[in-house]
Enzyme design. Structure first.
Site, short mmCIF file in Angstrom:
data_model
loop_
_atom_site.label_atom_id
_atom_site.label_comp_id
_atom_site.label_asym_id
_atom_site.label_seq_id
_atom_site.Cartn_x
_atom_site.Cartn_y
_atom_site.Cartn_z
N CYS A 1 1.62 60.34 117.97
CA CYS A 1 2.40 61.59 118.03
C CYS A 1 3.69 61.43 118.83
CB CYS A 1 1.54 62.69 118.63
SG CYS A 1 0.96 62.32 120.29
N ASP B 1 -2.71 57.75 121.05
CA ASP B 1 -1.88 58.68 121.84
C ASP B 1 -1.73 58.09 123.24
OD1 ASP B 1 -0.57 60.95 122.82
OD2 ASP B 1 -2.41 62.13 123.01
N HIS C 1 -3.53 70.44 120.54
CA HIS C 1 -2.13 70.32 120.10
C HIS C 1 -2.10 70.52 118.58
CE1 HIS C 1 1.98 69.39 120.15
NE2 HIS C 1 1.97 68.08 120.41
N ARG D 1 7.25 67.28 111.93
CA ARG D 1 7.13 68.36 112.93
C ARG D 1 8.11 69.48 112.58
NH1 ARG D 1 5.18 67.17 118.02
NH2 ARG D 1 4.90 69.41 118.17
N GLN E 1 1.00 69.52 116.18
CA GLN E 1 1.12 68.08 115.94
C GLN E 1 0.20 67.64 114.80
OE1 GLN E 1 3.04 65.62 117.69
NE2 GLN E 1 2.38 64.48 115.89
N ARG F 1 4.04 75.97 125.56
CA ARG F 1 3.44 74.68 125.95
C ARG F 1 3.00 74.82 127.41
NH1 ARG F 1 5.45 68.57 124.90
NH2 ARG F 1 4.47 69.17 122.94
N1 CP Z 1 4.50 64.87 120.11
C1 CP Z 1 5.02 65.83 120.88
O1 CP Z 1 4.52 66.97 120.98
O2 CP Z 1 6.17 65.44 121.51
P1 CP Z 1 6.94 66.22 122.67
O3 CP Z 1 6.08 66.14 123.89
O4 CP Z 1 8.23 65.48 122.81
O5 CP Z 1 7.15 67.64 122.24
N1 NVA Z 2 -1.67 63.84 124.87
C1 NVA Z 2 -0.25 63.92 125.08
C2 NVA Z 2 0.46 64.43 123.88
C3 NVA Z 2 1.95 64.45 124.02
C4 NVA Z 2 2.64 65.04 122.86
C5 NVA Z 2 0.04 64.79 126.28
O1 NVA Z 2 -0.64 65.81 126.49
O2 NVA Z 2 0.96 64.46 127.02
#
Ligand code: CP
Ligand code: NVA
Length: 310
Positions: A267, A226, A128, A295, A131, A101
């Site tokens: 999400c 989101d 992502h 997930r 997700q 990530r």
């Molecule tokens: N939706 C999602 O990816 O959540 P986290 O940021 O908690 O991993």
């Molecule tokens: N768009 C959000 C998604 C979180 C899972 C972010 O990047 O924080």
């Protein structure tokens, strides 16, 4: 070697194959109890996480393997003492698979280029995909199919989740309407939109952008939003963004424009009173915790799928 970098790179057949595998992992988890015996997943985190971190680690444990949480802020990579090429080459000598990530999508692509193990995108500023695979699984569970449905996405659309929804929906033949404020800082990357439209032309999905929230939601089967404050957005922008995105808040009035049977998705993490109201988030149309659960099943499916081809 197969990776999960963006859904743009995956064919619709491959997406559907992984959805089927995730359904099977959900139905019969015991069939996969030893699939990852002695396998090690390294999870590199440059941003916070609840769901991605815990579901990947749990998934690996449930299949007989191990997962290592690797925090970039305390790593040689994070302090600039080691570059990304050497980092992934080192990990390739120890581990079987990596999930990362990161802020920069280009850094993830470098991992793919210089590593010799499968790499999974656990979220970058650009996309992502994990997700959205879990979300497609969730939509199919609730609606019985994907092709021909319409998903409306509301809010911040210059956004990783929006980009992956555009790729994912267009590939599987689901119409997608993005409702967002005007301006390139709030709209999908034009190249992503153009790619999604090209995929839609093949699958039969209509891909549309509008600045009118009610028009986006009209007759939709799925209403998705989101965070207005993604992990990489500075806190100082909060007030200005809340003002810009307010007309795209998913509330009962906006939901009334969707199909009666429409489901609501986010999400997570979510803030009640910002991108959706509490009545929607905690109401009968919300499937947000089904998304959360999927997930887990989906990450297991992605790891099995990639390691089968490694
Ligand atoms: N939706 C999602 O990816 O959540 P986290 O940021 O908690 O991993
Ligand atoms: N768009 C959000 C998604 C979180 C899972 C972010 O990047 O924080």
């Amino acid at each position: 070697m197969k990776h999960l970098v963006t859904l743009k790179d995956w064919s619709s057949e491959e997406i559907l194959q992984v959805l089927d595998l995730a359904d099977e992992l959900k139905r019969e988890p015991s069939k996969y109890y030893d699939t990852m015996h002695r396998k090690v997943l390294v999870m590199i985190f440059e941003k916070p996480s609840l769901r991605t971190r815990v579901s990947f680690e749990t998934g690996m444990c449930q299949m007989g393997g191990d997962a290592i949480y690797y925090d970039m802020s305390t790593s040689p990579l994070g302090s600039g003492k080691e570059n990304i090429h050497d980092t992934i080459k080192v990990l390739s000598r120890y581990a079987d698979i990596v999930m990362a990530r990161l802020f920069s999508h280009a850094s993830l692509e470098e991992m793919v280029k210089y590593g010799s193990i499968p790499v999974i995108n656990g979220l970058t500023n650009y996309t992502h995909p994990c997700q959205i695979l879990a979300d497609l699984q969730t939509v199919r569970e609730h609606k019985g199919a994907l092709k021909g449905l319409t998903l409306a996405y509301l809010g911040d659309a210059f956004n990783n989740v929006t980009h992956s929804l555009l790729f994912g929906c267009a590939k599987v033949g689901m119409n997608i309407r993005v409702g967002c404020p005007a301006g390139k800082e709030y709209s999908p990357d034009p190249q992503v939109l153009a790619d999604a439209q090209a995929f839609g032309a093949i699958s039969g999905a209509e891909v549309r952008l509008t600045h009118d929230a009610a028009e986006a939601v009209k007759g939709a089967d799925v209403v998705y939003t989101d965070s207005w404050m993604s992990y990489h957005i500075p806190e100082a922008e909060l007030d200005a963004r809340v003002r810009v995105f307010r007309p795209y808040q998913v509330n009962a009035e906006l939901m009334a424009h969707a199909n009666k049977e429409a489901i609501f998705m986010n999400c997570l993490p979510a803030i009640r009173g910002y991108e959706q109201t509490a009545e929607v988030m905690d109401g009968p149309q919300s499937v947000v915790f089904d998304e959360v659960e999927n997930r887990l099943h989906m990450h297991k499916a992605v790891m099995v799928h990639l390691l089968n081809q490694a």
